[in-house]
Design an enzyme around this catalytic site. Structure first.
Site, short mmCIF file in Angstrom:
data_model
loop_
_atom_site.label_atom_id
_atom_site.label_comp_id
_atom_site.label_asym_id
_atom_site.label_seq_id
_atom_site.Cartn_x
_atom_site.Cartn_y
_atom_site.Cartn_z
N GLU A 40 -8.34 -71.81 -26.56
CA GLU A 40 -9.22 -71.06 -25.65
C GLU A 40 -9.54 -71.84 -24.38
O GLU A 40 -9.58 -71.29 -23.29
CB GLU A 40 -10.51 -70.65 -26.36
CG GLU A 40 -10.32 -69.64 -27.49
CD GLU A 40 -9.76 -68.31 -27.01
OE1 GLU A 40 -9.76 -68.05 -25.79
OE2 GLU A 40 -9.31 -67.52 -27.86
N TYR A 123 -17.73 -66.49 -22.98
CA TYR A 123 -16.42 -66.00 -23.42
C TYR A 123 -15.88 -66.82 -24.59
O TYR A 123 -15.50 -66.28 -25.63
CB TYR A 123 -15.39 -66.02 -22.27
CG TYR A 123 -14.00 -65.94 -22.83
CD1 TYR A 123 -13.48 -64.72 -23.24
CD2 TYR A 123 -13.26 -67.09 -23.09
CE1 TYR A 123 -12.25 -64.64 -23.86
CE2 TYR A 123 -12.03 -67.03 -23.71
CZ TYR A 123 -11.53 -65.80 -24.09
OH TYR A 123 -10.33 -65.73 -24.73
N ASP A 141 -13.18 -61.21 -20.64
CA ASP A 141 -12.36 -62.02 -19.74
C ASP A 141 -11.78 -61.09 -18.67
O ASP A 141 -12.16 -59.94 -18.57
CB ASP A 141 -11.26 -62.74 -20.52
CG ASP A 141 -10.16 -61.79 -20.95
OD1 ASP A 141 -10.45 -60.58 -21.11
OD2 ASP A 141 -9.02 -62.23 -21.12
#
Length: 355
Positions: A40, A123, A141
């Site tokens: 991520e 996020y 996102d």
DNA sequence: AAATCGTGGAG
DNA sequence: TCTCCAAGATT
């Protein structure tokens, strides 16, 4: 049709589409929070194709959070070289140490605990918590902005706090609480490969029957983004020293701003392009180069324009031959061990070829 | 809360 | 060539 029914079928359709169309990516074969976290962070503002090789190198070099924590920050930056947004690498290393020292080496999986990690925002915490802990925390996102703006016809600009809040709330309403991880990945994958920014194949889309933008022919204008990016011009003069012992000088960028923690040649920044005579006579140049023992030759007459997201760097590399041995210098052979901006890396690569 | 942080691919 | 923008976070 009631809103509840519409949102429910929206999510189910996405997940159904995802299970049939998802790409086979290495981080999709694990729920280890350390690996998911790595993926991520690497993928923030980064395309899958660019981040993929970095992910593979990171899990190979640092198979556990302890391995990452034990490394030098410089080694992490070196592995990150070329990926950009280097604060991600420094925060990655800092957070690995935080997990080892404060969390007893146990990587967190709850949204609340994840948010405490440096470099992990809404996020990333939502993504890891949904994938690794089955928490119904919706990700927002760039893909999610686009899919939701188009499907539901949301015209609020996505780059101000009003829009950020509004889209987060909408996404949170839509998440499938039975499989939040799959839902989050589904809407992102859908945005990346089906509901693309340009020329999406709307005629062959499983959601086109309920899509606002498709019905109103506004696919190209959604999502709304108010861009008032001002590009600043800067003028960089790098002094590339070559002494009699295969050495050169480098320095680390330790101030805030671009490329923090990376190395470069001694830099003289000017307010415009500067002539060789003026450069040589400047105080800064004389503090770098011994006045009586050098010979200057410009490598590039034409400035190299290195474009960052909001700065254009007009760069010249001034090659300076020194007639004696430099102090506080490094061997050219050791240069590749230091993390450097891609601008410096590319110069050295072409410089080697020309020598 | 808007500005700032890289690099590279696509069209 | 130029513009957009990509699994955002921090200040």
């Amino acid at each position: 049709m009631h809103t509840h029914t519409k949102t429910s079928s929206f999510s189910k359709t996405l997940i159904f589409w995802y299970l049939q169309n998802k790409r086979d990516l290495p981080w999709r074969n694990t729920t280890n929070p350390y690996f998911i976290w790595l993926s991520e962070i690497i993928l923030q503002q980064t395309r899958v194709n660019q981040g993929l090789e970095y992910y593979l190198r990171f899990i190979e070099t640092f198979p556990s959070v302890k391995d990452l924590a034990d490394a030098d920050e410089e080694a992490v930056l070196k592995l990150w070289q070329g990926l950009g947004y280097y604060s991600r690498a420094r925060n990655l290393h800092f957070s690995a140490n935080y997990v080892m020292n404060e969390l007893n080496g146990e990587f967190p999986t709850t949204y609340k605990e994840l948010l405490k990690l440096r470099g992990v925002g809404d996020y990333t915490a939502s993504a890891i918590a949904s994938i690794c802990n089955n928490e119904s925390t919706a990700v927002v996102d760039g893909n999610v902005y686009r899919v939701l703006a188009r499907y539901f016809g949301v015209k609020t600009p996505i780059n101000f706090s009003k829009g950020i809040k509004e889209f987060k709330e909408l996404a949170q309403k839509l998440i499938d609480k039975d499989e939040p991880g799959n839902y989050n990945q589904a809407i992102m994958e859908f945005g990346a490969t089906q509901c693309k920014p340009q020329n999406p194949d709307c005629n062959n889309c499983p959601l086109n029957s309920g899509c606002f933008a498709f019905a109103n022919n506004t696919v190209d204008s959604l999502p709304v983004k108010e861009n008032k990016l001002k590009i600043k011009k800067r003028y960089f003069n790098y002094i590339v020293l070559i002494d009699t012992h295969n050495q050169t000088k480098i320095s680390i960028r330790n101030k805030k701003g671009i490329w923090q923690g990376l190395y470069e040649f001694p830099l003289i920044e000017t307010s415009s392009e500067i002539h060789p005579e003026e450069l040589v006579q400047s105080e800064e140049f004389q503090s770098i180069v011994d006045q009586h023992n050098f010979k200057l030759s410009t490598f590039n007459q034409q400035s190299i324009v290195h474009k960052l997201s909001h700065q254009h760097l007009y760069t010249k590399f001034w090659v300076v031959n020194c007639k004696e041995k430099l102090n506080n210098a490094i061997l050219w052979d050791d240069f590749e061990n230091y993390p450097v901006p891609i601008l410096i890396h590319n110069f050295v690569a072409s410089f080697k070829d020309n020598v």
